[in-house]
Design an enzyme around this catalytic site. Structure first.
Site, PDB file in Angstrom:
ATOM      1  N   ARG A   1      -0.276  11.428  12.270  1.00  0.00           N
ATOM      2  CA  ARG A   1      -0.990  11.057  11.034  1.00  0.00           C
ATOM      3  C   ARG A   1      -2.494  11.305  11.133  1.00  0.00           C
ATOM      4  NH1 ARG A   1       2.484   8.482   7.536  1.00  0.00           N
ATOM      5  NH2 ARG A   1       4.275   7.582   8.576  1.00  0.00           N
TER       6      ARG A   1
ATOM      7  N   MET B   1       1.383  10.169  -1.641  1.00  0.00           N
ATOM      8  CA  MET B   1       2.525   9.446  -1.082  1.00  0.00           C
ATOM      9  C   MET B   1       2.602   9.579   0.433  1.00  0.00           C
ATOM     10  SD  MET B   1       3.643   8.179  -3.795  1.00  0.00           S
ATOM     11  CE  MET B   1       5.262   7.535  -3.387  1.00  0.00           C
ATOM     12  N   ARG B   2       1.490   9.382   1.075  1.00  0.00           N
ATOM     13  CA  ARG B   2       1.465   9.538   2.518  1.00  0.00           C
ATOM     14  C   ARG B   2       0.707   8.357   3.102  1.00  0.00           C
ATOM     15  NH1 ARG B   2       4.504  11.609   6.123  1.00  0.00           N
ATOM     16  NH2 ARG B   2       3.399  11.869   8.076  1.00  0.00           N
ATOM     17  N   ILE B   3       1.355   7.600   3.953  1.00  0.00           N
ATOM     18  CA  ILE B   3       0.650   6.504   4.615  1.00  0.00           C
ATOM     19  C   ILE B   3      -0.358   7.098   5.581  1.00  0.00           C
ATOM     20  CG2 ILE B   3       0.910   4.573   6.227  1.00  0.00           C
ATOM     21  CD1 ILE B   3       3.548   3.942   4.814  1.00  0.00           C
TER      22      ILE B   3
ATOM     23  N   ASN C   1      -7.856   3.634  -4.827  1.00  0.00           N
ATOM     24  CA  ASN C   1      -6.469   3.982  -5.142  1.00  0.00           C
ATOM     25  C   ASN C   1      -6.101   3.323  -6.464  1.00  0.00           C
ATOM     26  OD1 ASN C   1      -3.727   4.910  -4.671  1.00  0.00           O
ATOM     27  ND2 ASN C   1      -3.205   2.804  -4.112  1.00  0.00           N
TER      28      ASN C   1
ATOM     29  N   HIS D   1      -2.701   1.735  -8.309  1.00  0.00           N
ATOM     30  CA  HIS D   1      -1.352   1.266  -7.962  1.00  0.00           C
ATOM     31  C   HIS D   1      -0.713   0.664  -9.217  1.00  0.00           C
ATOM     32  CE1 HIS D   1       1.803  -0.348  -5.362  1.00  0.00           C
ATOM     33  NE2 HIS D   1       1.722  -1.442  -6.101  1.00  0.00           N
TER      34      HIS D   1
ATOM     35  N   THR E   1      -8.137   0.077   2.188  1.00  0.00           N
ATOM     36  CA  THR E   1      -8.398  -0.397   3.546  1.00  0.00           C
ATOM     37  C   THR E   1      -7.159  -0.068   4.378  1.00  0.00           C
ATOM     38  OG1 THR E   1      -7.503  -2.568   2.985  1.00  0.00           O
ATOM     39  CG2 THR E   1      -9.885  -2.287   2.724  1.00  0.00           C
TER      40      THR E   1
ATOM     41  N   LEU F   1      -1.908  -1.554   3.607  1.00  0.00           N
ATOM     42  CA  LEU F   1      -1.375  -0.894   2.412  1.00  0.00           C
ATOM     43  C   LEU F   1      -1.540  -1.763   1.150  1.00  0.00           C
ATOM     44  CD1 LEU F   1       0.281   1.695   1.636  1.00  0.00           C
ATOM     45  CD2 LEU F   1       2.314   0.243   1.773  1.00  0.00           C
TER      46      LEU F   1
END
Ligand code: GRF
Length: 216
Positions: free
Chosen positions: A67, A92-94, A109, A111, A143, A146
Site C-alpha cells: 500500500r 475505493m482503496r484503503i 473525503n 462519504h 485521517t 477509516l
C-alpha cells in the site's frame, strides 16, 4: 489570487469529480482541478475528466508491492501537479497511514452517510437495516482511521418508506454534488481549520455547514 490546485482521486463513476470540475468552470471559483488520478484503468470518471481537458493518470495499485509504495506513487503524481488539496471522490482503496499523514490537513473525503453512523461499504443498506429516518452525506478530513476524520459539513436527506439502497443512494448523491464543491470552495478560501472531531468553517453563517433536503 492564484487558485488552489485540487487533485481528485477516483476509482469509478466519478460523478462527484464531475461536480467539482463543473464548479471550477466558473471563473470566480477559487479552485481548479489540477489532475484526476484513478487506481482503476476502466474508471468511467477518467474519460469524463479527459473530455473536460483535465490532466489524468491511471496508477494501478496492482503494479505496486504494498500500500505505501502505491501511495507514494500517487503522492508523487499529485505533487507533480502542485496540488494543495487532495479530494477523495469514490476512491475505493484503503490507504497506508503514510498517505493521510503526509497530506494531513490537506486531504478530504465525501462519504454517503451521516458519520459517525455507517462507516465502510454498503452504507445505504446499513442505513435501511438500522431503520433510520434520515441519512445523508459527510465531507470530512481524512485521517488514518477509516471514515473518522474531523467533520467539515453534512447534508441530510429523508429515508422514505419503500426506499431501496439505490433510491436512497441517488437522493444522497444529489446532495453530495452540492456539498463537495461548497466545501472545496471554503477550503480554497482558507476558511477551514481541522480541529479534533469538528472542523471549524470561519466566516460562513451558522448552519451553512448543514444542508437539509426534506424533499425526496
Ligand atoms: C459516492 O457516494 C461517495 O460518497 C462515495 O463513493 C461514491 C462515489 O460516487 N465515497 P462517484 O464516483 O463520485 O459518482
Amino acid at each position: 489570487m492564484a487558485k488552489l490546485k485540487v487533485g481528485v482521486l477516483i476509482s469509478g463513476r466519478g460523478s462527484n469529480m464531475a461536480a467539482l470540475i463543473e464548479a471550477a468552470r466558473d471563473p470566480a471559483y477559487p479552485a481548479e482541478i489540477a489532475c484526476v488520478i484513478s487506481n482503476v484503468a476502466s474508471a468511467a470518471g477518467i474519460e469524463t475528466a479527459r473530455k473536460a481537458g483535465i490532466a489524468t493518470a491511471v496508477i494501478p495499485h496492482k503494479d505496486y508491492p504494498d500500500r505505501e509504495t502505491f501511495d507514494r506513487a500517487v503522492s508523487a503524481e499529485l505533487e507533480k501537479h502542485g496540488v494543495g488539496l487532495v479530494a477523495l471522490a469514490g476512491f475505493m482503496r484503503i490507504q497506508s497511514p503514510w498517505f493521510p499523514q503526509h497530506w494531513a490537513g490537506r486531504i478530504i473525503n465525501i462519504h454517503p452517510s451521516l458519520l459517525p453512523a455507517f462507516k465502510g461499504l454498503h452504507v445505504q443498506q446499513q442505513a435501511l437495516d438500522a431503520g433510520v429516518r434520515v441519512s445523508g452525506c459527510t465531507v470530512h478530513f481524512v485521517t488514518p482511521d477509516l471514515d473518522s476524520g474531523p467533520i467539515i459539513a453534512q447534508a441530510v436527506v429523508p429515508v422514505l418508506a419503500g426506499d431501496t439502497a439505490d433510491t436512497l443512494a441517488a437522493r444522497i448523491l444529489r446532495q453530495e454534488h452540492r456539498l463537495y464543491p461548497q466545501v472545496v470552495r471554503w477550503f480554497a478560501e482558507g476558511r477551514i481549520t481541522p480541529g479534533d472531531s469538528r472542523a471549524e468553517v470561519a466566516g460562513v453563517p451558522q448552519g451553512a455547514t448543514l444542508l437539509f433536503s426534506p424533499e425526496p
